[in-house]
Design an enzyme around this catalytic site. Structure first.
Site, short mmCIF file in Angstrom:
data_model
loop_
_atom_site.label_atom_id
_atom_site.label_comp_id
_atom_site.label_asym_id
_atom_site.label_seq_id
_atom_site.Cartn_x
_atom_site.Cartn_y
_atom_site.Cartn_z
N ASP A 40 54.96 36.66 -49.02
CA ASP A 40 56.30 36.80 -49.58
C ASP A 40 56.98 35.44 -49.52
OD1 ASP A 40 58.87 37.35 -50.28
OD2 ASP A 40 59.24 38.82 -48.68
N ASN B 252 57.05 27.85 -57.56
CA ASN B 252 57.23 28.55 -58.84
C ASN B 252 57.75 29.98 -58.68
OD1 ASN B 252 56.45 29.31 -61.79
ND2 ASN B 252 55.28 30.73 -60.51
N TYR C 29 71.13 34.24 -60.09
CA TYR C 29 69.96 33.46 -60.51
C TYR C 29 70.35 31.99 -60.77
CZ TYR C 29 65.81 32.39 -63.43
OH TYR C 29 64.67 31.85 -63.96
N LYS D 82 69.01 28.59 -58.89
CA LYS D 82 68.33 27.53 -59.63
C LYS D 82 69.09 26.20 -59.53
CE LYS D 82 64.80 29.94 -60.93
NZ LYS D 82 63.47 29.60 -60.42
N ILE E 119 60.76 30.92 -71.86
CA ILE E 119 59.30 30.89 -71.90
C ILE E 119 58.80 32.33 -71.98
CG2 ILE E 119 57.20 30.10 -70.71
CD1 ILE E 119 59.12 27.78 -71.44
P1 NAP Z 1 56.99 36.33 -63.78
O1 NAP Z 1 56.17 36.47 -65.01
O2 NAP Z 1 57.93 37.41 -63.40
O3 NAP Z 1 56.00 36.00 -62.55
C1 NAP Z 1 56.54 35.80 -61.27
C2 NAP Z 1 55.46 35.41 -60.30
O4 NAP Z 1 56.10 35.16 -59.02
C3 NAP Z 1 54.44 36.49 -60.04
O5 NAP Z 1 53.20 35.89 -59.76
C4 NAP Z 1 54.97 37.20 -58.80
O6 NAP Z 1 53.98 37.82 -57.99
C5 NAP Z 1 55.55 36.03 -58.04
N1 NAP Z 1 56.59 36.39 -57.10
C6 NAP Z 1 57.80 36.96 -57.35
N2 NAP Z 1 58.48 37.14 -56.22
C7 NAP Z 1 57.68 36.68 -55.22
C8 NAP Z 1 57.80 36.61 -53.81
N3 NAP Z 1 58.90 37.03 -53.18
N4 NAP Z 1 56.77 36.09 -53.11
C9 NAP Z 1 55.66 35.66 -53.71
N5 NAP Z 1 55.48 35.69 -55.04
C10 NAP Z 1 56.47 36.20 -55.78
O7 NAP Z 1 57.90 35.00 -63.87
P2 NAP Z 1 57.80 33.72 -64.82
O8 NAP Z 1 58.58 34.01 -66.05
O9 NAP Z 1 56.40 33.26 -64.93
O10 NAP Z 1 58.67 32.68 -63.99
C11 NAP Z 1 58.09 31.79 -63.05
C12 NAP Z 1 59.18 30.84 -62.56
O11 NAP Z 1 59.77 30.16 -63.68
C13 NAP Z 1 60.34 31.56 -61.84
O12 NAP Z 1 60.81 30.78 -60.79
C14 NAP Z 1 61.39 31.66 -62.94
O13 NAP Z 1 62.69 31.75 -62.40
C15 NAP Z 1 61.18 30.35 -63.67
N6 NAP Z 1 61.68 30.35 -65.05
C16 NAP Z 1 61.17 31.20 -65.98
C17 NAP Z 1 61.67 31.16 -67.28
C18 NAP Z 1 61.13 32.02 -68.38
O14 NAP Z 1 61.67 31.94 -69.51
N7 NAP Z 1 60.12 32.85 -68.15
C19 NAP Z 1 62.71 30.29 -67.60
C20 NAP Z 1 63.22 29.45 -66.61
C21 NAP Z 1 62.69 29.49 -65.33
P3 NAP Z 1 53.58 39.39 -58.17
O15 NAP Z 1 52.76 39.45 -59.42
O16 NAP Z 1 52.80 39.75 -56.96
O17 NAP Z 1 54.88 40.13 -58.29
#
Ligand code: NAP
Length: 248
Positions: free
Chosen positions: A64, A91, A156, A160, A189
């Site tokens: 976690d 990440n 959020y 960030k 993304i």
């Molecule tokens: P996602 O598809 O929801 O994937 C999140 C990942 O983080 C999963 O592997 C999840 O593991 C893991 N995770 C979540 N909470 C956790 C915890 N407490 N401990 C360990 N692992 C944890 O998210 P994403 O869109 O790829 O985003 C990745 C990062 O980019 C995040 O920090 C997000 O804020 C940032 N971001 C994303 C976007 C976008 O447009 N997607 C834009 C700006 C920033 P499980 O599979 O086990 O749950």
């Protein structure tokens, strides 16, 4: 041979979306990688097995990100299994979007703990091996929302924006040790996190993206590889927006 051949990397949240692409890109460039996750055991095992079949050392570790103790265990696992930790990618992240009037205390603290305290947990644990090695590349995945704020995302956006202040402070503290610390601010993304948004919200966001397309996880992963590579040796304390021009 690539620039990252034989480097050792730890990526938090590697089972889906951006984190999964970062793991793939680092491994494709010659890194051995440990990635953490919270609950997706099957996905974690499948990713580990796929990479093993391709002859790459990619190991999953359930931890976690919000837990200080888990972060130390993940770093210890990385040191034991990879023999070092040159690159840390913070990440893992979650969102609990709500207008402030509806936001519960738990919505706020859970997001701050998973997104911001996690960066403290992992960076603190990684600094010791990086300092003794006199080399480290720390890359924090923040968000354009940390630069601009966003209605419905006070928790959020605060997490960030906090990551950005943290990134710059660590960059200043660690520069003399050859440890750089930078942040990437993704725009929109295409991942599970953004798939759940309603179509009208997606259309509204798209109208503000000059390049007129949503980003893909690979766009962020390639920027991580750049920041971890010798090409970025003279870059520290920066925030690179990878957002199709949204925040220019
Ligand atoms: P996602 O598809 O929801 O994937 C999140 C990942 O983080 C999963 O592997 C999840 O593991 C893991 N995770 C979540 N909470 C956790 C915890 N407490 N401990 C360990 N692992 C944890 O998210 P994403 O869109 O790829 O985003 C990745 C990062 O980019 C995040 O920090 C997000 O804020 C940032 N971001 C994303 C976007 C976008 O447009 N997607 C834009 C700006 C920033 P499980 O599979 O086990 O749950």
């Amino acid at each position: 041979m690539t620039d990252l051949m034989d480097k050792k990397a730890l990526v938090t949240g590697g089972t889906r979306g951006i984190g999964k692409a970062i793991v793939e890109e680092l491994a494709a460039n010659g890194c051995s990688v440990v990635f953490t996750y919270q609950s997706s055991d099957d996905a974690a095992k499948a990713i580990q097995d796929e990479h093993a079949a391709a002859g790459r050392k990619v190991l999953a570790f359930k931890a976690d990100a919000a837990s200080f103790e888990d972060a130390q265990k993940a770093i210890d696992f990385t040191l034991q299994n990879l023999g070092g930790c040159d690159i840390l990618v913070n990440n893992a992240g979650i969102n609990r979007d709500k207008f402030l009037m509806m936001m519960k205390e738990s919505d706020f603290t859970e997001v701050i703990d998973a997104n911001l305290k996690s960066v403290f947990n992992y960076t603190k644990a990684a600094l010791k091996p990086m300092m003794s090695n006199r080399f480290g590349r720390i890359i924090n995945i923040t968000s354009v929302v940390g630069l601009t704020g966003n209605a419905g995302q006070a928790n959020y956006a605060a997490s960030k924006a906090g990551m950005i202040g943290f990134t710059k402070s660590v960059a200043k503290e660690m520069a003399a040790r050859n440890i750089t610390c930078n942040a990437i601010a993704p725009g929109f993304i295409r991942t599970d996190m953004t798939d759940k948004l309603k179509d009208e919200i997606k259309d509204a966001i798209l109208s503000h993206i000059p390049l007129k397309v949503f980003g893909e996880p690979g766009h962020i992963a390639k920027t991580v590889v750049f920041l971890a590579s010798p090409a970025a040796d003279y870059i520290t304390g920066q925030v690179i927006a990878v957002d199709g021009g949204m925040t220019m």
